[in-house]
Design an enzyme around this catalytic site. Structure first.
Site, short mmCIF file in Angstrom:
data_model
loop_
_atom_site.label_atom_id
_atom_site.label_comp_id
_atom_site.label_asym_id
_atom_site.label_seq_id
_atom_site.Cartn_x
_atom_site.Cartn_y
_atom_site.Cartn_z
N TRP A 138 22.51 -22.52 14.21
CA TRP A 138 23.58 -22.15 13.29
C TRP A 138 23.26 -20.73 12.80
O TRP A 138 22.15 -20.50 12.29
CB TRP A 138 23.60 -23.16 12.14
CG TRP A 138 24.68 -22.96 11.13
CD1 TRP A 138 25.99 -22.67 11.37
CD2 TRP A 138 24.54 -23.06 9.70
NE1 TRP A 138 26.67 -22.59 10.18
CE2 TRP A 138 25.81 -22.82 9.15
CE3 TRP A 138 23.46 -23.33 8.86
CZ2 TRP A 138 26.03 -22.85 7.78
CZ3 TRP A 138 23.68 -23.37 7.49
CH2 TRP A 138 24.95 -23.12 6.96
N ASP A 219 16.90 -30.17 9.09
CA ASP A 219 18.27 -29.92 8.64
C ASP A 219 19.14 -31.06 9.16
O ASP A 219 19.34 -31.19 10.36
CB ASP A 219 18.74 -28.57 9.19
CG ASP A 219 20.14 -28.21 8.73
OD1 ASP A 219 20.75 -29.01 7.99
OD2 ASP A 219 20.63 -27.12 9.11
N ALA A 221 22.76 -32.34 8.78
CA ALA A 221 24.10 -32.02 8.25
C ALA A 221 25.19 -32.86 8.90
O ALA A 221 26.35 -32.75 8.50
CB ALA A 221 24.40 -30.53 8.46
N LYS A 254 29.97 -33.15 5.81
CA LYS A 254 30.68 -33.68 6.98
C LYS A 254 30.81 -35.19 6.90
O LYS A 254 31.89 -35.73 7.08
CB LYS A 254 29.96 -33.30 8.27
CG LYS A 254 30.22 -31.89 8.73
CD LYS A 254 29.34 -30.93 7.99
CE LYS A 254 29.56 -29.50 8.42
NZ LYS A 254 28.64 -28.61 7.70
N1 PMP Z 1 23.18 -26.96 8.72
C1 PMP Z 1 23.94 -26.91 9.81
C2 PMP Z 1 23.32 -27.03 11.15
C3 PMP Z 1 25.32 -26.72 9.68
O1 PMP Z 1 26.07 -26.65 10.77
C4 PMP Z 1 25.88 -26.60 8.39
C5 PMP Z 1 27.36 -26.44 8.18
N2 PMP Z 1 28.06 -25.71 9.07
C6 PMP Z 1 25.04 -26.67 7.29
C7 PMP Z 1 23.69 -26.85 7.50
C8 PMP Z 1 25.53 -26.50 5.88
O2 PMP Z 1 26.42 -27.42 5.45
P1 PMP Z 1 27.12 -27.33 4.03
O3 PMP Z 1 28.57 -27.08 4.30
O4 PMP Z 1 26.85 -28.65 3.42
O5 PMP Z 1 26.49 -26.22 3.27
#
Ligand code: PMP
Length: 398
Positions: A138, A219, A221, A254
């Site tokens: 990301w 991480d 998510a 999500k």
């Molecule tokens: N980690 C990853 C791998 C993500 O794809 C995302 C969201 N795109 C996040 C963390 C962060 O999510 P949030 O919207 O809860 O900040």
């Protein structure tokens, strides 16, 4: 003599250089302005149903209604946020075995807030500490870690052309890492590749991480959008059982459909420095956002306190997971080059595609994706897969 010009307050901002716009956010605008009726958005990273909507979960609506009725105060809660929320999400992520031992937690503004807090804790503990990051990842990961002052080291994690996890390169890099280095790992549904280690590979990763004294930053998510809530946490739990020190950034954005409500948590295990780590996390949070936004976490707590709402939430999440898998199957059936997507998981896969071909898909066929070829699986439906596959075939010759 001091001239007026020399006394200008501009000196504060004169050293700044303009930053490039966020690619995903720019894509939203381009897509909105495209008048073609059959345009396809596989850019933005949110779940979509077969009608193209990102719905509020029914369980969430019910919890929000209940919250409206029962909430009697909005007085400050404190930098930890909602303890009931933290208590109830912990077993979802860690189970109730050894993986859950010796943790402390704080509620954060989304997974992003948790990642930033983890990075700031590492920086407070060891200024300029090194963090290992697989490529691709990301894109915000490296920006967050650099902003916090960490040194970023990378290894190749996924080969876009062959659609394979570069597991030997991951392990090889971690064998070179030094004690106290941090390692960022996507717990499930890797963004952008959809390719996760299998259970045997997680065991091997856990062994190297523990053996070399590395600190995993896991991480998570997309829990529940891969193979289900429990299987999606399997790798994380294997790592957590092996290590003394770890940080876990969890997002509800999500799997509870909360996105803009900014709901998440940071879990930390610092076995021999628990109080110091805990109080530093609280201090950093207090100075960054004082306390996290309440609404999303309070609504998640209401859902998890009520078995009926919990059941409904799980059903809705499972329906989203099944839809993602259906689209993956449909893509694999539509073009043999999409076959690897069948066994990848989560919202994303990375097309084997060059940047000029990404541009051609947008220009000539109204298909919008990020420049690296990442597609949001949920942006497609049984109806749009044929047009998407035809556009790919036209722009990316076999
Ligand atoms: N980690 C990853 C791998 C993500 O794809 C995302 C969201 N795109 C996040 C963390 C962060 O999510 P949030 O919207 O809860 O900040």
């Amino acid at each position: 003599m001091t001239t007026l010009l020399e006394a200008s307050s501009d000196v504060l901002f004169a050293g700044l250089t303009p930053q490039p716009p966020d690619v995903v956010l720019s894509l939203i605008k381009l897509f909105r302005d495209d008048p073609r009726p059959n345009k396809i958005d596989v850019g933005v990273g949110v779940y979509r149903d077969a009608q193209g909507r990102t719905p509020v979960f029914q369980a969430m609506k019910a919890a929000e209604r209940r919250l409206l009725e029962i909430q009697e105060t909005k007085a400050y809660l404190g930098p930890e946020g909602d303890f009931g929320f933290l208590e109830r999400i912990q077993p979802i992520v860690f189970g109730d075995g050894a993986a859950a031992s010796d943790l402390f937690s704080v509620q954060t503004p989304g997974g992003t807030g948790a990642l930033r807090l983890a990075a700031e804790l590492a920086q407070a503990g060891r200024p300029g500490a090194r963090i290992w990051l697989g490529a691709p990842s990301w894109p915000i990961h490296s920006q967050i870690f650099a902003e916090a002052g960490l040194q970023i080291a990378t290894f190749r994690q996924f080969d876009q052309a062959s659609q394979t996890l570069c597991f030997d390169e991951m392990i090889g890099a971690l064998r070179q890492a030094s004690p106290g280095d941090v390692v960022l790992l996507h717990a499930c549904c890797h963004n952008p590749s959809g390719a996760d280690p299998d259970v045997g590979q997680w065991r091997e990763l856990a062994g190297v991480i523990a053996g070399r004294g590395l600190v995993p930053l896991l991480d998570i998510a997309y829990q529940g959008l891969g193979d289900g809530l429990e299987p999606d946490a399997a790798g994380l739990r294997i790592v957590m059982e092996a290590v003394d020190n770890a940080m876990v950034a969890f997002s509800c954005d999500k799997n509870f459909g909360l996105y803009r409500e900014r709901t998440g948590a940071l879990f930390v295990r610092a076995r021999r420095h628990h109080e110091a780590a805990r109080t530093n996390v609280l201090k950093i949070a207090r100075c960054a956002w004082s306390m996290p936004p309440d609404h999303g976490a309070a609504a998640v707590r209401v859902i998890l306190e009520d078995p009926a709402l919990t059941g409904l939430w799980r059903e809705e999440l499972d329906a989203q997971r099944r839809r993602l898998q259906e689209v993956r199957e449909g893509l694999a059936d539509a073009d043999p080059r999409f076959e690897p997507f069948r066994n990848q998981r989560g919202l994303f896969s990375l097309l084997p595609i060059a940047p000029a071909q990404v541009d051609a898909m947008r220009r000539d066929h109204g298909v919008y994706m990020t420049g690296n070829g990442r597609i949001n699986i949920a942006g497609l439906t049984a109806e749009t897969i044929p047009a998407f596959a035809a556009a790919y075939a036209a722009c990316v010759p076999n």
